[in-house]
Scaffold this active site. Structure first.
Site, PDB file in Angstrom:
ATOM      1  CG  ASP A   1      -1.932  17.333 -42.204  1.00 15.53           C
ATOM      2  OD1 ASP A   1      -2.209  16.815 -41.100  1.00 15.53           O
ATOM      3  OD2 ASP A   1      -0.932  18.053 -42.386  1.00 15.53           O
TER       4      ASP A   1
ATOM      5  CG  ASP B   1      -4.292  20.436 -45.636  1.00 14.70           C
ATOM      6  OD1 ASP B   1      -4.669  21.621 -45.672  1.00 14.70           O
ATOM      7  OD2 ASP B   1      -3.227  20.097 -45.099  1.00 14.70           O
TER       8      ASP B   1
ATOM      9  CG  ASP C   1       0.738  20.842 -48.610  1.00 15.17           C
ATOM     10  OD1 ASP C   1       0.157  21.483 -49.503  1.00 15.17           O
ATOM     11  OD2 ASP C   1       0.346  20.810 -47.421  1.00 15.17           O
TER      12      ASP C   1
ATOM     13  NE  ARG D   1      -2.345  28.559 -48.501  1.00 20.41           N
ATOM     14  CZ  ARG D   1      -2.209  27.975 -47.318  1.00 20.41           C
ATOM     15  NH1 ARG D   1      -1.931  26.675 -47.257  1.00 20.41           N
ATOM     16  NH2 ARG D   1      -2.322  28.672 -46.208  1.00 20.41           N
TER      17      ARG D   1
END
Length: 384
Positions: A183, A207, A211, A263
């Protein structure tokens, strides 16, 4: 006369004590701007012979990623060649080292910029140790940690990561499979355990920067410097991915620097201990989540942006139903009008084991504790 004097003296004494108690109760320590070595760094940086015993770093993690040993019990593998071949990597390249089945402690012969041809699939029991060189991974697909354990990534720059390509990528000496294309994350973890990301810099990826998804757990993200990015960290794939309830991540001693939007992290379903991090503003929010995660914010330093409408540290990605989510703050320092909206009842305790536990300082100490976030400048015959 003597009686009046005594009475007046007692009244003044009571007023003085009351004033001192009131000042003590409302006292907020001034932020410390001097450099101060944090718990992780003091474990190894104070030793001038670090280069002769690189593997000692593996004993220094704290929090949920404490058990990550990387290549502690393996040989030293030296990267000499910055080139890359995703399907058939050459000896001397980074990819050749990270796909090996045996434990390896991977170092670099010199400074280099590595532009990967496709996502870098890291095998279990690997340490990527950039100390003593300036190592960058960027301008192409970056790092995937999938279905493995015991990975340490330390002291490298990860930036300008792009989506991967459909094609064959080797992930072990005996297996190369067709990948559909990553991604564009800096680092992504799928179904992996015991991972520690320390003293890296991450910025400007397609992205996310980091993650942690699909039931990955036992992760510590520490001493990193994040800049110039929108969606910084995501813990949990999506709201319906119930396997992510097992996610446990420690986010500690990081500096969330300029140019970040949101985030830091965003959490779904799992648990995050966010401790002793420095937040140098944000453009939407700092800590967010959905699907009933548990977030314990402890001893952080939040510098709010100047815009009044975005001074809140927190954001729930739902309109209602979040009042029972366990989001707590303890000993955080809120600057320039920053504020944290708490919710829920019951404990948010980390549940750390004795070896995972570490002392969390008051938020006023965070500028000093995070002053060396990001890759360190380390001399082979001196200190870092």
């Amino acid at each position: 006369m003597a009686s009046s004097t005594l009475t007046l003296t007692l009244i003044l004494l009571v007023l003085t004590i009351s004033t001192l108690l009131a000042e003590s109760a409302s006292y907020t320590p001034a932020p410390s701007t001097k450099k101060l070595m944090n718990t992780i760094d003091s474990c190894w940086r104070s030793k001038p012979n670090w280069a002769a015993n690189r593997r000692a770093l593996a004993d220094c993690a704290v929090g949920f990623g404490k058990n990550a040993i990387g290549g502690k019990y393996g040989a030293i593998y030296v990267v000499t060649d910055p080139s890359d071949d995703a399907a058939n990597p050459k000896p001397g390249t980074l990819r050749y080292g990270v796909i090996q089945s045996k434990p390896l402690w991977i170092t670099f012969a010199r400074s280099m910029v590595i532009r990967l041809k496709n996502e870098l699939m890291i095998n279990s029991y690997k340490t990527i140790d950039g100390r003593g060189a300036k190592v960058e991974i960027g301008y192409g697909p970056c790092i995937t940690i999938a279905h493995v354990s015991h990975v340490i990534i330390h002291g490298i720059g990860i930036h300008d990561c792009k989506p991967g390509y459909s094609g064959v990528v080797r992930d072990s000496p005996t297996h190369a499979g067709r990948r559909k294309g990553s991604d564009g994350d800096g680092i992504v973890m799928f179904a992996s355990t015991d991972v520690w990301i320390d003293h890296c810099s991450l910025s400007n990826c397609y992205d996310g920067l980091i993650d942690v998804i699909h039931a990955s757990t036992g992760v510590t993200i520490s001493n990193n410097f994040f800049t110039n990015h929108d969606k910084v960290m995501l813990f949990g794939h999506d709201d319906s991915n119930l396997e992510d309830r097992v996610i446990k991540v420690t986010v500690v001693f990081n500096h969330f620097g300029p140019g970040l939007v949101q985030r830091m992290p965003r959490v779904r379903l799992g648990y995050a201990h966010v401790a002793n991090n420095k937040y140098s503003q944000w453009q939407m929010y700092a800590i967010g989540g959905s699907a009933n995660p548990t977030i314990f914010s402890e001893g952080n330093y939040f510098m709010a942006p100047n815009r009044a409408e975005i001074k809140q540290v927190t954001k729930r990605e739902v309109k209602n139903g979040w009042q029972n989510w366990k989001w707590r703050t303890s000993r955080d320092r809120f600057m320039n009008g920053a504020y944290f909206v708490t919710s829920g009842y019951g404990t948010t305790a980390t549940g750390y084991s004795k070896t995972q536990s570490f002392p969390v300082a008051d938020g006023s100490m965070v500028p000093a504790l995070t002053s060396d976030a990001g890759p360190l400048t380390c001399a082979a015959n001196g200190s870092c």
